[in-house]
Scaffold this motif. Structure first.
Motif, PDB file in Angstrom:
ATOM      1  N   PRO A 141       0.832  -1.197   0.000  1.00  0.00           N
ATOM      2  CA  PRO A 141       0.000   0.000   0.000  1.00  0.00           C
ATOM      3  C   PRO A 141       0.870   1.251   0.000  1.00  0.00           C
ATOM      4  CG  PRO A 141       0.071  -0.947   2.190  1.00  0.00           C
ATOM      5  CD  PRO A 141       0.842  -1.866   1.287  1.00  0.00           C
ATOM      6  N   GLY A 142       0.376   2.272  -0.665  1.00  0.00           N
ATOM      7  CA  GLY A 142       1.035   3.572  -0.631  1.00  0.00           C
ATOM      8  C   GLY A 142       2.341   3.631  -1.386  1.00  0.00           C
ATOM      9  N   GLY A 143       2.911   4.797  -1.366  1.00  0.00           N
ATOM     10  CA  GLY A 143       4.173   5.024  -2.045  1.00  0.00           C
ATOM     11  C   GLY A 143       3.974   5.521  -3.458  1.00  0.00           C
ATOM     12  N   VAL A 144       5.068   5.902  -4.052  1.00  0.00           N
ATOM     13  CA  VAL A 144       5.074   6.485  -5.386  1.00  0.00           C
ATOM     14  C   VAL A 144       5.617   5.463  -6.370  1.00  0.00           C
ATOM     15  CG1 VAL A 144       6.016   8.359  -6.797  1.00  0.00           C
ATOM     16  CG2 VAL A 144       5.399   8.784  -4.408  1.00  0.00           C
ATOM     17  N   ALA A 145       4.959   5.321  -7.515  1.00  0.00           N
ATOM     18  CA  ALA A 145       5.443   4.408  -8.551  1.00  0.00           C
ATOM     19  C   ALA A 145       6.872   4.763  -8.921  1.00  0.00           C
ATOM     20  CB  ALA A 145       4.542   4.485  -9.778  1.00  0.00           C
ATOM     21  N   GLY A 146       7.705   3.736  -9.051  1.00  0.00           N
ATOM     22  CA  GLY A 146       9.087   3.937  -9.455  1.00  0.00           C
ATOM     23  C   GLY A 146      10.061   4.078  -8.305  1.00  0.00           C
ATOM     24  N   VAL A 147       9.577   4.128  -7.077  1.00  0.00           N
ATOM     25  CA  VAL A 147      10.475   4.195  -5.929  1.00  0.00           C
ATOM     26  C   VAL A 147      10.937   2.786  -5.604  1.00  0.00           C
ATOM     27  CG1 VAL A 147      10.672   4.775  -3.476  1.00  0.00           C
ATOM     28  CG2 VAL A 147       9.403   6.282  -5.021  1.00  0.00           C
ATOM     29  N   MET A 148      12.229   2.592  -5.490  1.00  0.00           N
ATOM     30  CA  MET A 148      12.786   1.251  -5.295  1.00  0.00           C
ATOM     31  C   MET A 148      12.804   0.899  -3.807  1.00  0.00           C
ATOM     32  SD  MET A 148      15.857   1.355  -8.087  1.00  0.00           S
ATOM     33  CE  MET A 148      16.672   2.645  -7.184  1.00  0.00           C
ATOM     34  N   ASN A 149      11.629   0.679  -3.253  1.00  0.00           N
ATOM     35  CA  ASN A 149      11.547   0.331  -1.839  1.00  0.00           C
ATOM     36  C   ASN A 149      10.782  -0.976  -1.653  1.00  0.00           C
ATOM     37  OD1 ASN A 149       9.036   1.317  -2.525  1.00  0.00           O
ATOM     38  ND2 ASN A 149       8.775   2.543  -0.686  1.00  0.00           N
ATOM     39  N   TRP A 150      11.128  -1.962  -2.461  1.00  0.00           N
ATOM     40  CA  TRP A 150      10.506  -3.273  -2.373  1.00  0.00           C
ATOM     41  C   TRP A 150      11.337  -4.166  -1.460  1.00  0.00           C
ATOM     42  CZ3 TRP A 150       5.853  -3.333  -4.585  1.00  0.00           C
ATOM     43  CH2 TRP A 150       5.590  -2.453  -5.637  1.00  0.00           C
ATOM     44  N   TYR A 151      10.662  -4.945  -0.630  1.00  0.00           N
ATOM     45  CA  TYR A 151      11.330  -5.825   0.325  1.00  0.00           C
ATOM     46  C   TYR A 151      10.749  -7.231   0.209  1.00  0.00           C
ATOM     47  CZ  TYR A 151      12.667  -1.294   2.110  1.00  0.00           C
ATOM     48  OH  TYR A 151      13.164  -0.023   2.208  1.00  0.00           O
ATOM     49  N   SER A 152      11.468  -8.212   0.761  1.00  0.00           N
ATOM     50  CA  SER A 152      11.005  -9.594   0.654  1.00  0.00           C
ATOM     51  C   SER A 152       9.634  -9.787   1.297  1.00  0.00           C
ATOM     52  CB  SER A 152      12.030 -10.565   1.246  1.00  0.00           C
ATOM     53  OG  SER A 152      12.274 -10.268   2.600  1.00  0.00           O
ATOM     54  N   PHE A 153       9.283  -9.005   2.320  1.00  0.00           N
ATOM     55  CA  PHE A 153       7.952  -9.157   2.913  1.00  0.00           C
ATOM     56  C   PHE A 153       6.853  -8.591   2.026  1.00  0.00           C
ATOM     57  CE2 PHE A 153       9.897  -5.452   5.073  1.00  0.00           C
ATOM     58  CZ  PHE A 153       9.023  -4.440   4.688  1.00  0.00           C
ATOM     59  N   ASP A 154       7.198  -7.916   0.914  1.00  0.00           N
ATOM     60  CA  ASP A 154       6.207  -7.457  -0.055  1.00  0.00           C
ATOM     61  C   ASP A 154       5.841  -8.554  -1.057  1.00  0.00           C
ATOM     62  OD1 ASP A 154       6.154  -4.809   0.961  1.00  0.00           O
ATOM     63  OD2 ASP A 154       7.947  -4.309  -0.208  1.00  0.00           O
TER      64      ASP A 154
END
Length: 181
Positions: A141-154
């Protein structure tokens, strides 16, 4: 997804070197009333954007292209009704040409993120795929498209419904997600 919810799915290129266009499937749902939308095509103008990422050990990595607003989209009512949360929703197919080709490497893993920032009560949901894939995608949920803040719990066990005309993609996507067996 819509309303600021972000989703991305991985894909592996078998043949082709340039991503020029894409298609995807989705539907609209009113979470405020837990009902299908009226009209079934959503209650505001779609505002899709796409991001293409490199793979970073099973997660979206560096941005290859985007976020790119998809200003010219062909939206087609497929005439197919689906059931979501016990409610009837209509499947739509979307097609767009990218403003600039994105170079891709055969054998390479990449990720595609689609976001629809519509503003009404009806949120767009990216349809999950029923065949093929590696059952790995990311959602948050949330955040801006293109921000590289993906984690294994996603990571989640869905594949999303999309196609990349002119490219052949592996039906097993990019293999196993992160984590120990």
């Amino acid at each position: 997804f819509g309303g600021g919810f972000r989703c991305a799915d991985n894909f592996r290129i078998v043949t082709g070197t340039s991503l020029n266009s894409l298609c995807w499937y989705g539907y609209y749902f009113n979470f405020n009333g837990s009902i299908g939308c009226t009209p079934q095509s959503g209650d505001t103008v779609d505002q899709f954007s796409v991001v293409i990422y490199d793979d970073a050990s099973g997660l979206p990595g560096n941005v290859l292209a985007g976020p790119t607003a998809l200003n010219t989209i062909t939206k087609t009512d497929t005439g197919v009704d689906l059931v979501y949360l016990s409610q009837t929703v209509r499947r739509f197919k979307y097609e767009a040409t990218l403003p600039a080709a994105v170079p891709v490497v055969p054998g390479g893993c990449h990720w595609i993120e689609l976001v629809n920032m519509s503003t009404g009560n009806c949120l767009w949901l990216w349809e999950t795929a029923s065949l093929g894939g590696d059952s790995a995608s990311v959602q948050k949920p949330g955040g801006v498209a293109g921000v590289m803040n993906w984690y294994s719990f996603d990571l989640t066990t869905n594949d999303f419904a999309f196609c990349l005309p002119g490219l052949r993609i592996d039906n097993l996507d990019c293999g196993l997600p992160l984590g120990k067996c």
